[in-house]
Structures are given as structure tokens and as C-alpha cells.
Design a protein around this motif. Sequence first.
Motif, PDB file in Angstrom:
ATOM      1  N   UNK A   1       0.816  -1.212   0.000  1.00 21.86           N
ATOM      2  CA  UNK A   1       0.000   0.000   0.000  1.00 21.86           C
ATOM      3  C   UNK A   1       0.855   1.270   0.000  1.00 21.86           C
ATOM      4  N   UNK A   2       2.157   1.088   0.203  1.00 30.36           N
ATOM      5  CA  UNK A   2       3.056   2.233   0.297  1.00 30.36           C
ATOM      6  C   UNK A   2       3.592   2.602  -1.087  1.00 30.36           C
ATOM      7  N   UNK A   3       3.938   3.878  -1.296  1.00 34.55           N
ATOM      8  CA  UNK A   3       4.544   4.279  -2.577  1.00 34.55           C
ATOM      9  C   UNK A   3       5.995   3.830  -2.643  1.00 34.55           C
ATOM     10  N   UNK A   4       6.493   3.512  -3.844  1.00 33.83           N
ATOM     11  CA  UNK A   4       7.919   3.192  -3.977  1.00 33.83           C
ATOM     12  C   UNK A   4       8.781   4.382  -3.563  1.00 33.83           C
ATOM     13  N   UNK A   5       9.917   4.100  -2.972  1.00 36.35           N
ATOM     14  CA  UNK A   5      10.830   5.160  -2.557  1.00 36.35           C
ATOM     15  C   UNK A   5      11.630   5.651  -3.761  1.00 36.35           C
ATOM     16  N   UNK A   6      11.565   6.948  -4.075  1.00 38.73           N
ATOM     17  CA  UNK A   6      12.336   7.478  -5.206  1.00 38.73           C
ATOM     18  C   UNK A   6      13.824   7.170  -5.053  1.00 38.73           C
ATOM     19  N   UNK A   7      14.445   6.760  -6.148  1.00 35.36           N
ATOM     20  CA  UNK A   7      15.871   6.476  -6.130  1.00 35.36           C
ATOM     21  C   UNK A   7      16.239   5.104  -5.608  1.00 35.36           C
ATOM     22  N   UNK A   8      15.257   4.284  -5.258  1.00 40.09           N
ATOM     23  CA  UNK A   8      15.522   2.938  -4.755  1.00 40.09           C
ATOM     24  C   UNK A   8      15.658   1.948  -5.906  1.00 40.09           C
ATOM     25  N   UNK A   9      16.085   0.727  -5.591  1.00 35.77           N
ATOM     26  CA  UNK A   9      16.159  -0.334  -6.594  1.00 35.77           C
ATOM     27  C   UNK A   9      14.783  -0.601  -7.198  1.00 35.77           C
ATOM     28  N   UNK A  10      13.753  -0.592  -6.363  1.00 39.24           N
ATOM     29  CA  UNK A  10      12.387  -0.780  -6.858  1.00 39.24           C
ATOM     30  C   UNK A  10      12.029   0.324  -7.849  1.00 39.24           C
ATOM     31  N   UNK A  11      12.359   1.543  -7.526  1.00 38.70           N
ATOM     32  CA  UNK A  11      12.070   2.667  -8.416  1.00 38.70           C
ATOM     33  C   UNK A  11      12.843   2.533  -9.732  1.00 38.70           C
ATOM     34  N   UNK A  12      14.094   2.084  -9.638  1.00 41.38           N
ATOM     35  CA  UNK A  12      14.893   1.849 -10.856  1.00 41.38           C
ATOM     36  C   UNK A  12      14.209   0.834 -11.762  1.00 41.38           C
ATOM     37  N   UNK A  13      13.720  -0.266 -11.160  1.00 42.82           N
ATOM     38  CA  UNK A  13      13.078  -1.317 -11.952  1.00 42.82           C
ATOM     39  C   UNK A  13      11.792  -0.813 -12.612  1.00 42.82           C
ATOM     40  N   UNK A  14      11.020  -0.045 -11.851  1.00 47.55           N
ATOM     41  CA  UNK A  14       9.746   0.457 -12.373  1.00 47.55           C
ATOM     42  C   UNK A  14       9.958   1.349 -13.596  1.00 47.55           C
ATOM     43  N   UNK A  15      11.050   2.092 -13.605  1.00 50.56           N
ATOM     44  CA  UNK A  15      11.298   3.028 -14.703  1.00 50.56           C
ATOM     45  C   UNK A  15      12.255   2.473 -15.755  1.00 50.56           C
ATOM     46  N   UNK A  16      12.603   1.187 -15.634  1.00 48.52           N
ATOM     47  CA  UNK A  16      13.493   0.573 -16.625  1.00 48.52           C
ATOM     48  C   UNK A  16      12.721   0.209 -17.889  1.00 48.52           C
TER      49      UNK A  16
END
Length: 374
Positions: free
Chosen positions: A317-332
Motif C-alpha cells: 500500500x506504500x509508494x515506492x521510494x524514489x531512487x531505490x532499486x524498486x524505483x529503478x526497476x519500475x522506470x526501466x
Amino acid sequence: MSSKVYFSDLRALPGTDLLGKLKKLIRAAGIGQIDFENKMVAIKIHFGEPGNLSYLRPNYAKAVADVIKDLGGKPFLTDCNTLYVGRRKNALDHIDAAYENGFTPYSTGCQVIIADGLKGTDDVAVPVAGGSYVKEAKIGRAIMDADVFISLNHFKGHESTGFGGAIKNIGMGCGSRAGKMEQHNAGKPTVNEELCRGCHVCAKNCAHDAISFGANRKASIDHNKCVGCGRCLGACNFDAIYNENYSANAELNCKMAEYAKAVVDGRPQFHISLVIDVSPYCDCHAENDVPIIPDVGMFASFDPVALDQACADACNKMPPMPGSLLDDHIHAEGFVDHHDHFTNTSPETDWKVCLEHCEEIGLGSREYELITVK
């Protein structure tokens, strides 16, 4: 049937503090229902590999130990030795690492005991009722000798199991070195030479000398030496190491569930998870990356399965943390959304397999009622 999971957020207004809130949470969740009088109580925790800073602070362990002592128990902090390269492979180095990270009798009010002994060989064969993968789990002796079992978990991501919460802390964490090898041995990774850069980071993370380099400077893995711990997968920065056995992570999750059942079956138990500093990988790494989501809060339950499900749901339910590995994957480029933060972080994992198998073997329920403690 649903289980009760208790939750407290991380707000601490003047006149309150998080340690007091943790004590209030576990008392509200019913820890006092357990008979602790003169009982030896194992508090299973991860002491953190030195260099990692996302492990739980020892202050939280002291808060739990203080409540147990107030209830008449004799707590000790415990973990088992590891398979992989690092500073927790034997009891002497493991205790030094725990002390270095702040887990001393002076700071926590209780002793540190490495449950599977000096070299990780002091274990007990514990039958797994209803086990499909494991008939007898190899559990650290001190954990099985304890009268009461408490798990204190740092909830975070994991490159093989999706996330590490209560079930992983219990199942993998309570396995002796032989027990960890039994859980990991389904999956043995392979190197994609086209992607390998010959940096040797994988070899530095292999405790079994299974990785060598040829004249072309490309890595290769000797499956006769490899135990399938997966450390090299997490260590490689170029995605050059992969698992040919695509069922391996699923089998690992199922074995982990069965090991957890062996630990808790037929004994008083209670489980606490702190969803803070949710790093993408395990605290076994000698480093920690940016958290993949903001901090969530503290959870407690008698049911470790419901506890893990509640924590996972809260994380998603939480937003991805900007600049994290998860955020990198989402924008890959080519990103495929699995609608789950942990699978999006480590796409070859599926943590649901573990909790489904937990239900199948009678370890707990994924259905839960969330109760907020102010």
C-alpha cells in the motif's frame, strides 16, 4: 479462520517513544498469555552482517527482553551460523559481529547465544508434521532447548524469497548450517558469459570456492561445490548469474515454511515484525541499499503466517521510494508490473508460494484481522 494481527504506527509525540509503543503493542497482542515464569526464552533475531545498517537496533531487542523479564522469563538473543562468506559462519565471529552491532548483554539486558554451536554443527533433527520436502529439520539445539520461542523480525526484501519476515527469520534463521544447506540445495546458479565482466565480486561472496575464472576472465560455477545459497546472484551487478532451475525459489520457500513449522510446533510462541528500513535485500549482506518503501510500523501476532501477510499487504500500500532499486526497476525499459513491490524488486521471486504452503501444512492462516494499538 482469521488470526489477529496487532499494529502500531511510528508516530511518537512528546511524552511517548517507540520503545514504549513496542512494549505496549506486544502486551496488547497478548504476550502476557504465555507462562514465562522461570522459563528460558529464545528471542530469534538477525544480528546483521557488519557493514549493513538496516538490521534492527538492539534497543528493540531490549524492549522485548524487558517485557519477558517482567513476566518472569529468562530471555536470550539467538541466531544460527551462516553458510556464506562473512563474519557469522562460526560462533566466535558471530558473537563478535553481534557485539559490534550493539547486541551485548549490557545494551540488551540478556545474553547472546549462537544456537547451533561453535562451528554450526550442534543441531537437533526435528520431525516436520505434514512436510512434503523435509521429513526432519536440522534446527540449532539452543533454540529447541528453549521453553518459549519468540521471533523478532526485520521485515525487508530478499533476492530469493521475495521478502524476509517471520517465516524466513524462523525457518531459514533457525536452521543449522546443514539445515540451511538442505533448504538451499534445489537451486544452483549458472553464469551467462556474455554478461559477465570478470569483476570477481561473485567469487568474493562464495564461501565454498565454487566460482572460478577461465582464460577469458569469465566466471563459471562448480555445481559439485555450490550449495545454492544464492549469494552470488545478489552480489552480481550485471545480472550475469541466474538460476536455471526456475522452481528453485519456490522450493526454497516451501522448505523454509516446513523448517518454520518444525521450530514452533507444540510450543509457546509469539512473533513481532518491524517494517522499517525495508531494504531490497537481506540483512546478511555486508551493505544495505536505499529502502524500497517508506517505513510502515510495528506488528505482532501469535500467527507468523498472518503476520507476514499483514506486513506484505501494508508494504504494497506504500509508494515506492524514489531512487531505490524498486524505483529503478519500475522506470526501466521493458518493465513488467507484477503489482507487488517485492516481486517488482526481485522478479524471479514469489513470496506467496511460501505463505500458501504454510497454510497447507497447518502453520497458520493468511486471513487476518488487523487491530490498531494507539
